[in-house]
Each structure stands twice: as C-alpha cells, then as structure tokens.
Design an enzyme around this catalytic site. Structure first.
Site, PDB file in Angstrom:
ATOM      1  N   TYR A 234       0.851  -1.188   0.000  1.00 22.81           N
ATOM      2  CA  TYR A 234       0.000   0.000   0.000  1.00 22.81           C
ATOM      3  C   TYR A 234       0.888   1.240   0.000  1.00 22.81           C
ATOM      4  O   TYR A 234       1.767   1.372   0.854  1.00 22.81           O
ATOM      5  CB  TYR A 234      -0.900   0.005   1.237  1.00 22.81           C
ATOM      6  CG  TYR A 234      -1.851   1.175   1.311  1.00 22.81           C
ATOM      7  CD1 TYR A 234      -2.947   1.253   0.455  1.00 22.81           C
ATOM      8  CD2 TYR A 234      -1.655   2.193   2.229  1.00 22.81           C
ATOM      9  CE1 TYR A 234      -3.835   2.314   0.520  1.00 22.81           C
ATOM     10  CE2 TYR A 234      -2.533   3.264   2.313  1.00 22.81           C
ATOM     11  CZ  TYR A 234      -3.618   3.329   1.455  1.00 22.81           C
ATOM     12  OH  TYR A 234      -4.478   4.392   1.526  1.00 22.81           O
TER      13      TYR A 234
ATOM     14  N   ASP B 197       9.317   2.601  -0.541  1.00 25.83           N
ATOM     15  CA  ASP B 197       8.318   3.261   0.292  1.00 25.83           C
ATOM     16  C   ASP B 197       8.592   2.877   1.745  1.00 25.83           C
ATOM     17  O   ASP B 197       8.197   1.806   2.208  1.00 25.83           O
ATOM     18  CB  ASP B 197       6.912   2.829  -0.118  1.00 25.83           C
ATOM     19  CG  ASP B 197       5.818   3.511   0.690  1.00 25.83           C
ATOM     20  OD1 ASP B 197       6.135   4.076   1.757  1.00 25.83           O
ATOM     21  OD2 ASP B 197       4.654   3.468   0.262  1.00 25.83           O
TER      22      ASP B 197
ATOM     23  N   LYS C 274       4.970   9.236   8.711  1.00 26.26           N
ATOM     24  CA  LYS C 274       4.759   8.723  10.056  1.00 26.26           C
ATOM     25  C   LYS C 274       5.790   9.264  11.053  1.00 26.26           C
ATOM     26  O   LYS C 274       5.661  10.370  11.548  1.00 26.26           O
ATOM     27  CB  LYS C 274       4.718   7.190  10.041  1.00 26.26           C
ATOM     28  CG  LYS C 274       3.553   6.637   9.211  1.00 26.26           C
ATOM     29  CD  LYS C 274       3.405   5.145   9.357  1.00 26.26           C
ATOM     30  CE  LYS C 274       2.307   4.607   8.439  1.00 26.26           C
ATOM     31  NZ  LYS C 274       0.947   4.977   8.850  1.00 26.26           N
TER      32      LYS C 274
END
Length: 433
Positions: free
Chosen positions: A147, A242, A270
């Site tokens: 994702y 990623d 994050k």
C-alpha cells in the site's frame, strides 16, 4: 481486567455515521473486519490510550506507527508548546525545515535532497510523478498487497484498508490509469524482469515496501531488494522504496540501512513528523533536481513543511539519531513476539508471527506468509476472535489481519508481561474444540 461497555463510543459512532462516511476518517478504524464498536479515544500517554468510556489500553497501534517514542513524549510536547505561540503555519520557508532536511539526509544516506510534504500518500504520489518526469515514461511496477497511499496509480491490488474491507482496487480509478500499473507478487524477481522485458522503454519506476507492512508484516526474500535496484538500473527505470512505515522504525536508516542499499528515491512519513501530519520524498540530487522550482516537474503544498509538524519531527529524530533506543526496542519486541508464539503453540493454535525490528504481525496460518496470496488465506474469523479477546483484556491491536503492530520505547517490561498474560487466555479460548 475486562473493559467496560462502550455506550459513549457507540453514541459517537452513531452520530459520526450521520456526518462522516462510515463514521470514521480512515476506513480500517471502523472495525468492520473484526466486528464491534471502535473505542473513541480521548487521551494517550506513553504506551497507553484512554477511551471516552474510561477504558485504558496498552497500545500496539501507535497511531499506525509514528509513536515510536510513545504518546505525548515530554521532549516532543515541550518543543510543540514552545512552537505554538510563534504561529501554526506560515506558507513560507523556515530554518527548522532546513534542520529537518539535514537530519533526514544524514540518517538516510541514499537521500541527498529531500522535499517535505503533508502525508505519506502525497510523498508516494510525488515520487511517482518525479520518476515519470525524470524517465519520460508512464508505467509503474508495484507489488500485490503493498500500500502506497490512495493515489490512483497505487490502488491496483493494494493492501491495508483496501485488503481489510475486500474492496476491489480500482473503483473511481480510470481504466487508462489502472492499465499503467503492473502489479506482481511480492518477492518474485523473475516476474519483475519479465515485466521489464515485456514493456521495453515504458516503465518509469518499480515501487515497493522494502519490508511490507500493509498485508501484515512480510520480510523480503534474500536478494530481492538489491535485485529490484539492479533491474531498475538495467532497464532505465528508478527504484522507489516506500519507507513511510519502516523509515526510522526498524533502525535509523530504515530497511535500506539494514541492508546497505541505495534506492533512487525514498518515501517517508509517520515517524518523520513525530505524530503530526507530514511526509517526505527524497533521493539522488540529480533526480531531485528535476523538482520545481529547481526543475520542471511540478509539486507543491500549502502546508508542506508546516512548522508544528517539523518541530515534532525534529524532536523525535534528534532522539532517534543516536540509535540508543533501538537495542531496547529490539529486546522488548523479541520478548513479546516469542511469548506470543509460545502462547499460541501451547494452546495449539496455528500462527505465524513475523517481525522486523519493532513491527510485527500475528498471522492465523499454518504456513509462513510470504506474499499477499498467502495472507489472504489466513483464518480471518479466528483473527477477529483474537483481536476482540485482546481488546476486552485491555490490549489495543491493529483491527485487521492485514496490518502490522508496533512496539514503542514507552512499553515497559510490565506491559509486555500483561500483554502475554492476556494472550495466553485468548489463545486458550481459540483452540480447536
């Protein structure tokens, strides 16, 4: 101790459902995969969160990864309290942005220049646009179950909430865009090479989570990551890692630091914002030099480099930069995961516990989970029983078999012990009759 009923959370969910789609602002929070009412949270400190009904939980979600130091860490709170009176947004350059960029480049050697954005999704979308602009090509290789945010090009066979809710990956995405995405099984280098050969001169980039965390936690096969970089270079494309989830989580330099690798571009998020909304993408100076205003690939954002997010990120990364917290995280994560494995084995419940640093997933499967196909064969009903049993005992886990859980520096040995005691009870209740 069993948690109290959730009348206030239930009331808020009913109210929220009238004004917010599904009653939540991110799909997996709705608990649709596990049933029940999601607790509405009113406060958090250290490794604990408290809901509006007075229940306190030991938290292994950590805002889905950012809270590596724990909630409301004193250094982060102090920095924010000092910054807020100076203003919450300027839309202009600040010295703190430069400091954060310098720390990122220092901690992640493959990043020579970095652009701050407002989310991990934006980082991935921008990195892909840059790769397309740099190579002059349109197609993308991604991996099933990974994702990279909800950008159109990434939703084909996506993980995270898309997998949790069983939503087909392309509603709302024009077929012409979906056709530009080649989705392959995670870990299969031979199929990557074949995709390059079948699409000569057409593939701009190959993007992957170097340790997948959005179909649960899956480690890459040996040589896979190095092979992706090598194949991208061989065929004139860019390799994008990623590390929105793994960046600064598994070590100061992320997964690429663990393996000594240098992808062409890296996406971050994050932890880099210390719990406030932020993202970043960066890489080789000549590639990043194509980003406007230095180059011709346009990317912009009103809140990019927001002073509060940058402040929280700086306070967090300055603590992480020394590397001193990582041995403790490894020790606690190892004890927790071994204890969970032992508890399941004692109860006769087949699980596969997979871990990378302070990230882990308990899969309800009799065989190792190596890709999205394996993950989808797990016993989701039993996972739901495990999740709800732990929640009732005050342990807050990711409400999906297709997500990772996180240990923070704020978890203490007593928290690990209480978690394992709860797990022993829950696994015993899940064993075959």
């Amino acid at each position: 101790m069993k948690k109290k009923s959730l009348p206030e959370s239930s009331r808020l969910l009913k109210l929220a459902s009238q004004v917010i789609p599904g009653g939540v602002n991110s799909p997996v929070r709705a608990f649709k995969a596990v049933g029940g009412t999601p607790p509405f949270i009113e406060a958090a400190e250290g490794c604990r969160i408290k809901d509006v009904d007075g229940n306190t939980y030991i938290d292994y979600v950590g805002s889905w990864g950012p809270m590596i130091l724990g909630h409301a860490h004193p250094d982060v709170v102090k920095a924010l309290l000092k910054a807020v009176p100076r203003g919450t947004s300027y839309g202009a350059p600040t010295g703190a942005e430069v400091q954060l960029a310098e720390i990122i480049c220092d901690m992640v050697p493959s990043i020579e220049k970095v652009r701050l954005v407002s989310s991990g999704t934006e980082a991935a979308m921008s990195a892909l646009r840059l790769a397309r602009g740099y190579t002059g090509r349109a197609k993308l290789i991604k991996f099933e179950g990974c994702y990279h945010g909800h950008g159109d090009s990434f939703l084909v066979e996506a993980g995270s909430g898309v997998a949790t809710l069983g939503i087909p990956g392309t509603p709302g995405v024009p077929p012409e865009l979906a056709e530009l995405t080649i989705s392959l099984p995670y870990g299969d280098l031979d199929l990557v090479r074949k995709a390059f050969q079948d699409n000569p001169g057409s593939i701009a980039a190959v993007i992957c989570e170097p340790a997948a965390g959005n179909m649960g936690l899956i480690l890459p096969p040996p040589e896979f990551l190095e092979g992706l970089i090598r194949l991208a270079e061989e065929y004139g494309a860019l390799a994008i890692f990623d590390e929105v989830m793994t960046g600064f989580r598994v070590g100061p330099g992320g997964v690429q630091g663990m393996f000594g690798l240098s992808p062409h571009l890296t996406c971050l998020g994050k932890i880099v914002g210390g719990g406030l909304p932020i993202g970043a993408f960066g890489g080789r100076a000549d590639i990043m030099g194509r980003i406007a205003p230095e180059g011709d690939v346009y990317q912009a954002g009103t809140l990019s480099g927001n002073p509060l997010a940058v402040t929280a990120g700086l306070a967090t990364l300055r603590i992480l930069q020394s590397g001193e917290i990582y041995p403790g995280l490894e020790r606690k994560s190892s004890r927790l995961c071994q204890g969970l494995t032992d508890a399941a084995q004692t109860a006769g419940v087949p699980v596969q516990l997979q871990r990378c640093g302070s990230m882990f997933t308990v899969y309800f499967s009799e065989k190792p989970v190596r890709n999205f196909s394996d993950a989808k064969q797990c016993d989701l009903e039993r996972f739901g029983g495990y999740f709800n049993g732990m929640l009732e005992r005050g342990i807050y886990l990711a409400p999906s078999q297709f997500e990772a859980c996180f240990v923070s520096a704020a978890h203490e040995e007593i928290d690990i012990t209480r978690t394992l005691e709860a797990a022993e009870e829950v696994f015993s209740s899940l064993k075959q009759p």
